[in-house]
Motif scaffolding. Structure first.
Motif, PDB file in Angstrom:
ATOM      1  N   ALA A 103       0.824  -1.196  -0.007  1.00 23.39           N
ATOM      2  CA  ALA A 103      -0.072  -0.068   0.010  1.00 23.39           C
ATOM      3  C   ALA A 103       0.825   1.338   0.090  1.00 23.39           C
ATOM      4  CB  ALA A 103      -0.903  -0.186   1.145  1.00 23.39           C
ATOM      5  N   ALA A 104       2.239   0.979   0.071  1.00 20.61           N
ATOM      6  CA  ALA A 104       2.874   2.261   0.224  1.00 20.61           C
ATOM      7  C   ALA A 104       2.705   3.294  -0.984  1.00 20.61           C
ATOM      8  CB  ALA A 104       4.599   1.699   0.081  1.00 20.61           C
ATOM      9  N   GLY A 105       2.853   4.534  -0.546  1.00 24.05           N
ATOM     10  CA  GLY A 105       2.489   5.745  -1.549  1.00 24.05           C
ATOM     11  C   GLY A 105       3.866   6.595  -1.766  1.00 24.05           C
ATOM     12  N   SER A 106       4.898   6.068  -0.907  1.00 26.67           N
ATOM     13  CA  SER A 106       6.255   6.637  -1.318  1.00 26.67           C
ATOM     14  C   SER A 106       7.233   5.820  -1.242  1.00 26.67           C
ATOM     15  CB  SER A 106       6.292   7.775  -0.150  1.00 26.67           C
ATOM     16  OG  SER A 106       6.339   7.161   1.298  1.00 26.67           O
ATOM     17  N   PHE A 107       8.404   6.160  -1.523  1.00 26.80           N
ATOM     18  CA  PHE A 107       9.599   5.551  -1.654  1.00 26.80           C
ATOM     19  C   PHE A 107      10.039   5.109  -0.050  1.00 26.80           C
ATOM     20  CE2 PHE A 107      14.117   5.530  -1.269  1.00 26.80           C
ATOM     21  CZ  PHE A 107      14.510   4.381  -1.762  1.00 26.80           C
ATOM     22  N   GLU A 108       9.771   6.113   0.627  1.00 21.19           N
ATOM     23  CA  GLU A 108      10.337   5.910   2.003  1.00 21.19           C
ATOM     24  C   GLU A 108       9.553   4.889   2.664  1.00 21.19           C
ATOM     25  OE1 GLU A 108      11.921   9.749   0.406  1.00 21.19           O
ATOM     26  OE2 GLU A 108       9.805   8.929   0.648  1.00 21.19           O
ATOM     27  N   LEU A 109       8.164   5.063   2.495  1.00 20.59           N
ATOM     28  CA  LEU A 109       7.379   4.108   3.288  1.00 20.59           C
ATOM     29  C   LEU A 109       7.600   2.382   2.591  1.00 20.59           C
ATOM     30  CD1 LEU A 109       5.237   3.402   5.203  1.00 20.59           C
ATOM     31  CD2 LEU A 109       3.493   3.804   3.526  1.00 20.59           C
ATOM     32  N   LEU A 110       7.836   2.477   1.392  1.00 19.39           N
ATOM     33  CA  LEU A 110       8.108   1.095   0.916  1.00 19.39           C
ATOM     34  C   LEU A 110       9.520   0.540   1.312  1.00 19.39           C
ATOM     35  CD1 LEU A 110       7.405  -1.201  -1.463  1.00 19.39           C
ATOM     36  CD2 LEU A 110       9.010   0.266  -2.906  1.00 19.39           C
ATOM     37  N   VAL A 111      10.636   1.332   1.393  1.00 15.04           N
ATOM     38  CA  VAL A 111      11.788   0.820   2.202  1.00 15.04           C
ATOM     39  C   VAL A 111      11.682   0.495   3.585  1.00 15.04           C
ATOM     40  CG1 VAL A 111      14.163   1.735   2.810  1.00 15.04           C
ATOM     41  CG2 VAL A 111      13.312   2.102   0.442  1.00 15.04           C
ATOM     42  N   ALA A 112      10.901   1.327   4.429  1.00 16.53           N
ATOM     43  CA  ALA A 112      10.657   0.779   5.588  1.00 16.53           C
ATOM     44  C   ALA A 112       9.698  -0.464   5.611  1.00 16.53           C
ATOM     45  CB  ALA A 112       9.821   2.133   6.404  1.00 16.53           C
ATOM     46  N   ALA A 113       8.962  -0.661   4.889  1.00 15.30           N
ATOM     47  CA  ALA A 113       8.207  -1.935   4.862  1.00 15.30           C
ATOM     48  C   ALA A 113       8.931  -2.954   4.635  1.00 15.30           C
ATOM     49  CB  ALA A 113       6.912  -1.713   3.914  1.00 15.30           C
ATOM     50  N   ARG A 114      10.046  -2.827   3.844  1.00 15.75           N
ATOM     51  CA  ARG A 114      10.813  -3.981   3.483  1.00 15.75           C
ATOM     52  C   ARG A 114      11.867  -4.274   4.538  1.00 15.75           C
ATOM     53  NH1 ARG A 114      10.971  -7.740   0.047  1.00 15.75           N
ATOM     54  NH2 ARG A 114      13.124  -7.246  -1.019  1.00 15.75           N
ATOM     55  N   ALA A 115      12.436  -3.283   5.137  1.00 17.75           N
ATOM     56  CA  ALA A 115      13.087  -3.551   6.452  1.00 17.75           C
ATOM     57  C   ALA A 115      12.340  -4.068   7.274  1.00 17.75           C
ATOM     58  CB  ALA A 115      13.638  -2.078   7.067  1.00 17.75           C
ATOM     59  N   LEU A 116      11.070  -3.780   7.656  1.00 17.06           N
ATOM     60  CA  LEU A 116      10.267  -4.455   8.423  1.00 17.06           C
ATOM     61  C   LEU A 116       9.886  -5.954   7.917  1.00 17.06           C
ATOM     62  CD1 LEU A 116       8.856  -3.716  11.255  1.00 17.06           C
ATOM     63  CD2 LEU A 116       6.745  -3.108   9.927  1.00 17.06           C
ATOM     64  N   GLN A 117       9.737  -6.187   6.898  1.00 15.99           N
ATOM     65  CA  GLN A 117       9.807  -7.703   6.476  1.00 15.99           C
ATOM     66  C   GLN A 117      11.165  -8.455   7.028  1.00 15.99           C
ATOM     67  OE1 GLN A 117       8.962  -6.976   2.034  1.00 15.99           O
ATOM     68  NE2 GLN A 117       7.376  -8.308   2.413  1.00 15.99           N
ATOM     69  N   GLY A 118      12.181  -7.773   6.691  1.00 15.60           N
ATOM     70  CA  GLY A 118      13.326  -8.288   7.160  1.00 15.60           C
ATOM     71  C   GLY A 118      13.469  -8.898   8.485  1.00 15.60           C
ATOM     72  N   VAL A 119      12.781  -7.720   9.386  1.00 15.27           N
ATOM     73  CA  VAL A 119      12.787  -8.057  10.803  1.00 15.27           C
ATOM     74  C   VAL A 119      12.056  -9.263  11.166  1.00 15.27           C
ATOM     75  CG1 VAL A 119      12.080  -7.142  13.124  1.00 15.27           C
ATOM     76  CG2 VAL A 119      13.588  -5.549  11.496  1.00 15.27           C
ATOM     77  N   PHE A 120      10.933  -9.441  10.580  1.00 13.67           N
ATOM     78  CA  PHE A 120      10.024 -10.489  10.885  1.00 13.67           C
ATOM     79  C   PHE A 120      10.483 -11.804  10.202  1.00 13.67           C
ATOM     80  CE2 PHE A 120       7.513  -6.926  12.281  1.00 13.67           C
ATOM     81  CZ  PHE A 120       6.802  -7.335  13.568  1.00 13.67           C
ATOM     82  N   GLY A 121      11.051 -11.499   9.140  1.00 15.22           N
ATOM     83  CA  GLY A 121      11.520 -12.915   8.431  1.00 15.22           C
ATOM     84  C   GLY A 121      12.696 -13.452   8.968  1.00 15.22           C
ATOM     85  N   ALA A 122      13.590 -12.475   9.573  1.00 13.15           N
ATOM     86  CA  ALA A 122      14.352 -12.978  10.801  1.00 13.15           C
ATOM     87  C   ALA A 122      14.056 -13.903  11.804  1.00 13.15           C
ATOM     88  CB  ALA A 122      15.453 -11.784  11.292  1.00 13.15           C
ATOM     89  N   LEU A 123      12.914 -13.533  12.298  1.00 11.97           N
ATOM     90  CA  LEU A 123      12.105 -14.510  13.282  1.00 11.97           C
ATOM     91  C   LEU A 123      11.845 -15.705  12.660  1.00 11.97           C
ATOM     92  CD1 LEU A 123      10.042 -12.046  15.622  1.00 11.97           C
ATOM     93  CD2 LEU A 123      11.795 -13.501  16.242  1.00 11.97           C
ATOM     94  N   LEU A 124      11.068 -15.828  11.496  1.00 14.32           N
ATOM     95  CA  LEU A 124      10.307 -16.576  10.949  1.00 14.32           C
ATOM     96  C   LEU A 124      11.121 -17.788  10.194  1.00 14.32           C
ATOM     97  CD1 LEU A 124       7.332 -17.420  10.319  1.00 14.32           C
ATOM     98  CD2 LEU A 124       7.283 -16.039   8.324  1.00 14.32           C
ATOM     99  N   ALA A 125      12.326 -17.435   9.714  1.00 19.64           N
ATOM    100  CA  ALA A 125      12.967 -18.341   8.792  1.00 19.64           C
ATOM    101  C   ALA A 125      13.509 -19.436   9.648  1.00 19.64           C
ATOM    102  CB  ALA A 125      14.093 -17.672   8.058  1.00 19.64           C
ATOM    103  N   PRO A 126      14.407 -18.993  10.726  1.00 23.71           N
ATOM    104  CA  PRO A 126      14.995 -20.140  11.573  1.00 23.71           C
ATOM    105  C   PRO A 126      14.140 -20.801  12.598  1.00 23.71           C
ATOM    106  CG  PRO A 126      15.542 -17.932  12.562  1.00 23.71           C
ATOM    107  CD  PRO A 126      14.943 -17.835  11.156  1.00 23.71           C
ATOM    108  N   THR A 127      13.063 -20.232  12.717  1.00 24.65           N
ATOM    109  CA  THR A 127      11.978 -20.827  13.636  1.00 24.65           C
ATOM    110  C   THR A 127      11.298 -21.882  12.900  1.00 24.65           C
ATOM    111  OG1 THR A 127      11.575 -18.670  14.732  1.00 24.65           O
ATOM    112  CG2 THR A 127       9.852 -20.540  15.269  1.00 24.65           C
ATOM    113  N   ALA A 128      11.073 -21.730  11.603  1.00 24.65           N
ATOM    114  CA  ALA A 128      10.369 -22.685  10.648  1.00 24.65           C
ATOM    115  C   ALA A 128      11.414 -23.933  10.620  1.00 24.65           C
ATOM    116  CB  ALA A 128      10.208 -22.236   9.230  1.00 24.65           C
ATOM    117  N   LEU A 129      12.805 -23.732  10.395  1.00 24.98           N
ATOM    118  CA  LEU A 129      13.586 -24.862  10.501  1.00 24.98           C
ATOM    119  C   LEU A 129      13.876 -25.524  11.744  1.00 24.98           C
ATOM    120  CD1 LEU A 129      15.315 -26.549   8.711  1.00 24.98           C
ATOM    121  CD2 LEU A 129      17.134 -24.795   9.085  1.00 24.98           C
ATOM    122  N   ALA A 130      13.443 -24.743  12.632  1.00 24.38           N
ATOM    123  CA  ALA A 130      13.721 -25.364  14.162  1.00 24.38           C
ATOM    124  C   ALA A 130      12.609 -26.284  14.497  1.00 24.38           C
ATOM    125  CB  ALA A 130      13.896 -24.290  15.278  1.00 24.38           C
ATOM    126  N   VAL A 131      11.401 -25.596  14.044  1.00 27.34           N
ATOM    127  CA  VAL A 131       9.928 -26.512  14.205  1.00 27.34           C
ATOM    128  C   VAL A 131      10.371 -27.951  13.559  1.00 27.34           C
ATOM    129  CG1 VAL A 131       7.546 -26.763  13.555  1.00 27.34           C
ATOM    130  CG2 VAL A 131       8.692 -24.702  14.731  1.00 27.34           C
TER     131      VAL A 131
END
Length: 505
Positions: A103-131
């Motif tokens: 839904a990003a209407g600006s470049f700054e919001l798109l980059v911030a959302a991508r960084a936030l994806q990376g934060v939660f991806g760092a939680l998700l990826a190793p946990t999936a393999l650990a499960v």
């Protein structure tokens, strides 16, 4: 039900375990394909939001920086607060971040959302393999499960290219991000229903805050330094400064882990010869793979004139071979021959496929010139990734399953960053040298310069795989030594296993 209980064998429990595999597989697919699905959408996003070519890289880099630097923390948190809880938080956070990016209407919001994806991806990826690691403890079932999971890890990038092409051409670039919301919703329902809630007993270790800060800073500097090398060059102060800082922080992290009471990453995990070889194999394979996705994509679209959808479809045979090799390897070949034989064989096939790609020119056709090497490389990755991932997490104390799994993702991410920076730089240099030597520059000279740059990248990719073949052959233990100890640890009686920290999943 305790994590240290023996696995049940009722049909209902068996069904539950295999549905758990589907759930964690969806999460892994979402994280892996997100590294490439957005690449296809970038030109459309740039036209829509009006950001410059120089700013464009941050849509990719923001995700990579957050993801790579926080992976070990994410893996350790899954050990401390519970894998089901961490998995659910990761899914919800990744979905919300994806919706914000779409839904990003600006470049700054798109980059911030991508960084936030990376934060939660760092939680998700190793946990999936650990499960997955703690759910499948019977060797035969474990092999099948890791065959599927490893195939997803290896093929996710190619799936992202196909999906990105379809979504961008038929809908809109924003759907490359919105699609994660639907994938996460299915996985979230499955997580609540099928991933068991585990109550663990024993003392809860404290989080290693100094270790977390040191390794997160080191990984941030490493990925940022290699990313900056693509645009600023290797002699840029920001490039070598970040890489030098990363080396200092990484050294300090190792020193601290040797003396910490509650280390973030016990050195025994990475110093185990088999696990160390597995992490190194994943790193090298990740570096080599970028020579395929990146430069073959350029070749198909810019030289052969393929559309994004046609380019994505061109990778399907490679995915098919990868899945076939993953199933054959984990179910038949790895149990019989072990990773000491199978991983070097996969690396050698990868080198052969890369060398085959160097023969492409402007007159080449998809069949057989592109198809044959792609299928060889697909079989190679299907041989390398599941065997390495299974070995990397086999026999680890359950209380450290999350951080050991995170090391797999970290190796793949760092390998990809190194591969991207090195291959892009080498390819750009080769193109510039060709143009300088063939003045005046005509359209034909420009086409040949591009092909020469791709060929250079393929040769170096072949070199990565060749080095990986030698190192994996030397480092992996023989089958009788390397897997017997790990199986003994995995199948140790419950009373002899190290209890997990107190946490509700």
């Amino acid at each position: 039900m305790s994590d240290t209980s023996t696995p049940a064998t009722t049909p209902a429990t068996d069904r539950r375990r295999w549905i758990t595999l589907v759930v964690v597989g969806l999460a892994q697919l979402m994280v892996v394909l997100d590294a490439t699905v957005v690449n296809i959408a970038l030109p459309s996003a740039q036209a829509d939001l009006g950001f410059s070519d120089g700013e464009r890289q941050w849509v990719i880099t923001a995700y990579s920086l957050a993801f790579a630097s926080l992976l070990l923390l994410g893996g350790r948190l899954s050990d401390l607060i519970g894998r089901k809880r961490t998995f659910v938080i990761g899914l919800i956070g990744f979905a919300v971040a994806s919706a914000l990016g779409g839904a990003a209407g600006s470049f700054e919001l798109l980059v911030a959302a991508r960084a936030l994806q990376g934060v939660f991806g760092a939680l998700l990826a190793p946990t999936a393999l650990a499960v997955l690691t703690t759910t499948f403890t019977v060797p035969k079932e474990r092999a099948r499960a890791f065959g599927v999971f490893g195939a997803i890890a290896g093929a996710g990038g190619a799936v992202g290219l196909l999906l990105g092409g379809v979504l961008t051409e038929t809908l809109d670039w924003r759907w490359n991000l919105y699609i994660n919301v639907f994938i996460a919703a299915f996985a979230l329902v499955g997580a609540f229903v099928f991933i068991p809630r585990v109550t663990r007993t024993g003392p809860r270790p404290r989080l290693d805050v100094p270790g977390t800060l040191l390794v997160s800073g080191a990984l941030f500097g490493l990925v940022y330094g290699f990313s900056n090398a693509e645009t600023g060059g290797w002699d840029a102060p920001l490039t070598w400064g970040m890489l030098a800082g990363a080396a200092v922080l990484l050294t300090a992290f190792v020193v601290w882990q040797a003396r910490a009471t509650h280390p973030l990453l016990p050195l025994s995990i990475v110093l185990d010869r088999n696990r160390g070889a597995a992490y190194l194999s994943v790193l090298i394979a990740g570096a080599g793979m970028f020579g395929i996705f990146l430069f073959v994509t350029y070749y198909l679209q810019l030289t052969l004139g393929y559309s994004p959808i046609q380019t994505g479809l061109s990778f399907l045979p490679m995915i098919g071979m990868l899945v076939l090799a993953a199933q054959l390897g984990t179910n038949l070949f790895v149990p019989r021959f072990g990773p000491k034989l199978m991983v070097p064989v996969g690396m050698t096939l990868g080198a052969i496929g890369m060398v085959d790609l160097t023969f492409l020119d402007a007159s080449s056709t998809y069949v057989p010139n592109v198809l044959a090497p792609l299928m060889i490389i697909g079989f190679a990755m299907g041989t390398i990734m599941p065997a390495s991932m299974q070995t990397a997490t086999l026999g680890v104390d359950r209380q450290f399953a999350g951080v050991a799994s995170a090391m797999v993702n970290t190796s793949q991410q760092v390998g990809g960053s190194i591969g991207t920076a090195l291959l892009n730089t080498l390819a750009a240099t080769a193109a510039a040298d060709y143009l300088a030597a063939h003045a005046p520059v005509t359209e034909a000279v420009g086409v040949q310069a591009a092909i020469t740059s791709y060929s250079t990248a393929y040769w170096w990719g072949a070199g990565f795989f060749a080095v990986g073949a030698v190192l994996s052959a030397l480092l992996f233990r023989r089958r009788g030594d390397g897997l017997s100890l790990a199986h003994a640890a995995a199948e140790r009686p419950p009373a002899e296993r190290v209890p997990e920290p107190v946490a509700a999943s």
